[in-house]
Design an enzyme around this catalytic site. Structure first.
Site, PDB file in Angstrom:
ATOM      1  CE1 TYR A   1      -4.215   1.816   0.763  1.00  0.00           C
ATOM      2  CE2 TYR A   1      -2.605   3.382   1.612  1.00  0.00           C
ATOM      3  CZ  TYR A   1      -3.885   3.101   1.174  1.00  0.00           C
ATOM      4  OH  TYR A   1      -4.829   4.089   1.147  1.00  0.00           O
TER       5      TYR A   1
ATOM      6  CG  PHE B   1      -7.567  16.838 -24.425  1.00  0.00           C
ATOM      7  CD1 PHE B   1      -7.680  16.482 -25.763  1.00  0.00           C
ATOM      8  CD2 PHE B   1      -8.026  15.943 -23.464  1.00  0.00           C
ATOM      9  CE1 PHE B   1      -8.248  15.269 -26.127  1.00  0.00           C
ATOM     10  CE2 PHE B   1      -8.583  14.729 -23.827  1.00  0.00           C
ATOM     11  CZ  PHE B   1      -8.689  14.395 -25.161  1.00  0.00           C
ATOM     12  CG  ASP B   2     -12.099  16.049 -24.648  1.00  0.00           C
ATOM     13  OD1 ASP B   2     -11.009  15.722 -24.155  1.00  0.00           O
ATOM     14  OD2 ASP B   2     -12.878  15.212 -25.156  1.00  0.00           O
TER      15      ASP B   2
ATOM     16  CG  ASP C   1      -2.393  18.065 -21.317  1.00  0.00           C
ATOM     17  OD1 ASP C   1      -1.900  16.932 -21.241  1.00  0.00           O
ATOM     18  OD2 ASP C   1      -3.575  18.268 -21.682  1.00  0.00           O
TER      19      ASP C   1
ATOM     20  CB  ALA D   1      -0.942  13.303 -23.336  1.00  0.00           C
TER      21      ALA D   1
ATOM     22  CE  LYS E   1      -3.969  10.472 -24.483  1.00  0.00           C
ATOM     23  NZ  LYS E   1      -4.822  10.515 -23.288  1.00  0.00           N
TER      24      LYS E   1
ATOM     25  CG  HIS F   1     -17.188  14.092 -27.027  1.00  0.00           C
ATOM     26  ND1 HIS F   1     -17.021  15.050 -26.067  1.00  0.00           N
ATOM     27  CD2 HIS F   1     -16.045  13.359 -27.018  1.00  0.00           C
ATOM     28  CE1 HIS F   1     -15.829  14.903 -25.512  1.00  0.00           C
ATOM     29  NE2 HIS F   1     -15.217  13.883 -26.076  1.00  0.00           N
TER      30      HIS F   1
HETATM   31  C1  LIG Z   1      -3.681  16.224 -24.542  1.00  0.00           C
HETATM   32  C2  LIG Z   1      -4.450  15.370 -23.582  1.00  0.00           C
HETATM   33  N1  LIG Z   1      -4.567  15.740 -22.307  1.00  0.00           N
HETATM   34  C3  LIG Z   1      -5.250  14.997 -21.418  1.00  0.00           C
HETATM   35  C4  LIG Z   1      -5.874  13.837 -21.792  1.00  0.00           C
HETATM   36  C5  LIG Z   1      -6.669  13.063 -20.772  1.00  0.00           C
HETATM   37  O1  LIG Z   1      -6.029  11.872 -20.451  1.00  0.00           O
HETATM   38  P1  LIG Z   1      -6.827  10.556 -19.989  1.00  0.00           P
HETATM   39  O2  LIG Z   1      -7.619  10.082 -21.162  1.00  0.00           O
HETATM   40  O3  LIG Z   1      -5.721   9.617 -19.592  1.00  0.00           O
HETATM   41  O4  LIG Z   1      -7.682  10.917 -18.856  1.00  0.00           O
HETATM   42  C6  LIG Z   1      -5.789  13.419 -23.114  1.00  0.00           C
HETATM   43  C7  LIG Z   1      -6.463  12.170 -23.531  1.00  0.00           C
HETATM   44  O5  LIG Z   1      -6.718  11.887 -24.655  1.00  0.00           O
HETATM   45  C8  LIG Z   1      -5.057  14.212 -24.051  1.00  0.00           C
HETATM   46  O6  LIG Z   1      -4.950  13.869 -25.336  1.00  0.00           O
END
Ligand SMILES: Cc1ncc(COP(=O)(O)O)c(C=O)c1O
Length: 458
Positions: free
Chosen positions: A72, A124-125, A215, A217, A258, A450
């Site tokens: 843990y 990002f969304d 961010d 990814a 990613k 979406h």
């Molecule tokens: C640029 C970016 N930021 C954040 C995220 C969110 O990550 P997760 O899907 O692991 O929650 C994504 C996911 O596609 C992304 O492409």
């Protein structure tokens, strides 16, 4: 003759691809209310919905999983991951989370409050969702050239430093908890951000006393673009470039699904110990103790190894090269795509593809549906459905861009699969005049609609 760079891996295990008939696909997409997220994976032939969590792990990652320590607190897997993050990103402090949006949730719970402003480049969304959910405002400062879909600019993901400075200058310092810049810029077509731009953002952030996070990814893909496109970086290794990128920032959020080539996982990297401590409280509430944060020990081990493999130059060259190959075939067939090709995906311009479908009938979703019916390809709409409604007016946000994203999973598909995808798109393109009508919304969620939206034909 110079030998080409090849994939630095070979196949040890294979997975069945499901075939189907056009009639079956028509029935399934109707049953899915024309939302490709609602399809079962067996109903899909080539799955380009996302490159997130869909990569193939290596034998080294799988064997690292067997050595996972499931304690843990204080597991050796946590320390393996901590060392890998320190070595690759330079950050001394980190919090594991179960995926990227969880990292956003923890960081934004710590920093963002109602009425705040969070500037960046095409958030990002999920990032936008987390900001707006807190009644704060994301301000998109992406360079204007990004909206010219075919301009061959090497760094169309960049932040416009003048736009950013206007935001920093015209708002009280306390209103701007952080700047967040996405590398590569997914929403703007997987386009990279240059080192000069990252340095410029750092200079502004320092001058105005605002934190700067990435961010991250697709940080490794971004570094590959810097190495291959930006003056002064061709002789540097991906690792050196990555370290330099992060050296200009206060921290990073990471969706490990990613560029770290794992199926699940995320983390937040911090430079400042005090901020790390504040965020730790939210990590414990939302994710788990700070030495696992929603990840099992085996997953942290696989992630540590994946960070190493994902930053390998030859891997990145073959991976980004495969995406570019898809782009070159699309171009050869006359299909309108965002250029230059993105790092992880090809984005089709559905407004040029289907000019007869008005924005109000969601041309991106129409094209994504047709690609599925024609060849069982699952893609995703990046247009008005994903852009969601304005949180205040509740009006649809039509940005003038209606895209379909074909995201290529890492180490999964062969170039033959890529040719199949391009041929499917070509068939749809040749029959595009027969597509007369789009969709209307039957049911939608109040945020991030979406994922679960239900549509019907107009
Ligand atoms: C640029 C970016 N930021 C954040 C995220 C969110 O990550 P997760 O899907 O692991 O929650 C994504 C996911 O596609 C992304 O492409």
């Amino acid at each position: 003759m110079e030998l080409p760079i090849i994939e630095p891996f070979k196949t040890k295990m294979v997975e069945q691809i499901y075939r189907s008939t056009r009639e079956q696909r028509v029935k399934w997409i109707n049953e899915a209310s024309f939302n490709l997220f609602n399809l079962r994976s067996e109903q899909v032939t080539i799955d380009l919905l996302t490159d997130s969590g869909t990569g193939a792990m290596s034998d080294r990652q799988w064997s690292a999983m067997m050595l996972g320590d499931e304690s843990y607190a204080g597991a050796s897997s946590y320390y393996n991951l901590k060392n890998a993050i320190k070595e690759i990103t330079g950050f001394n402090y980190f919090l594991p989370t179960h995926q990227g949006r969880a990292a956003e949730n923890v960081l934004f719970s710590t920093l963002v409050k109602e009425g705040d402003i969070v500037p960046g480049n095409s958030h990002f969304d999920t990032t936008k969702g987390h900001i707006e959910f807190r009644k704060a405002i994301p301000v998109d400062c992406t360079v204007d050239i990004a909206s010219d879909l075919t301009a061959l600019n090497p760094f169309k993901g960049n932040v416009d430093l003048d736009k950013l400075e206007v935001v920093l200058k015209s708002n009280a310092r306390e209103k701007i908890p952080l700047i967040i810049v996405t590398i590569t810029n997914n929403t703007a077509g997987g386009q990279p951000v240059s080192m000069a731009n990252i340095r410029g953002i750092h200079d502004l952030a320092t001058r105005y006393g605002v934190r700067f996070f990435l961010d991250s990814a697709r940080f490794a893909e971004n570094a590959w673009f810097i190495k291959t496109r930006e003056d002064g970086y061709s002789g540097k290794s991906i690792r050196e470039i990555v370290l330099e990128m992060f050296s200009y920032t206060d921290g990073m959020t990471m969706s490990s699904k990613k560029d770290a080539i794992v199926n699940m996982g995320g983390f937040i990297g911090f430079r400042d110990e005090e901020l790390f401590r504040q965020a730790s409280a939210y990590n414990i509430i939302y994710e788990g103790f700070i030495t696992y944060g929603g990840m099992s020990g085996r997953d942290m081990n696989a992630l540590a190894q994946g960070l190493n493999e994902g930053t390998d130059y030859e891997f990145l060259t073959s991976r980004i090269g495969q995406v570019a190959y898809l782009g070159s075939l699309m171009k050869e067939y006359g299909i309108p795509i965002i250029e230059p090709a993105g790092g992880h995906a090809i984005f089709i311009d559905s407004k040029s593809f289907l000019p007869q479908i008005p924005d109000e009938e969601f041309p991106g979703q129409v094209l994504a549906t047709e690609l599925y019916i024609e060849g069982g390809i699952r893609s995703t709409e990046i247009g008005a459905l994903m852009a969601d409604r304005d949180p205040l007016t509740r009006a649809n946000r039509f940005s003038g861009k209606e895209l379909v994203r074909l995201a290529v999973p890492r180490r999964v598909y062969t170039d033959n699969h890529i040719r199949y995808v391009a041929a499917t798109a070509r068939n749809v393109y040749e029959k595009r005049d027969l597509i007369k009508k789009g969709f209307r919304i039957k049911r939608e969620a109040p945020i991030l609609r979406h994922f679960t939206i239900e549509l019907e034909r107009v």
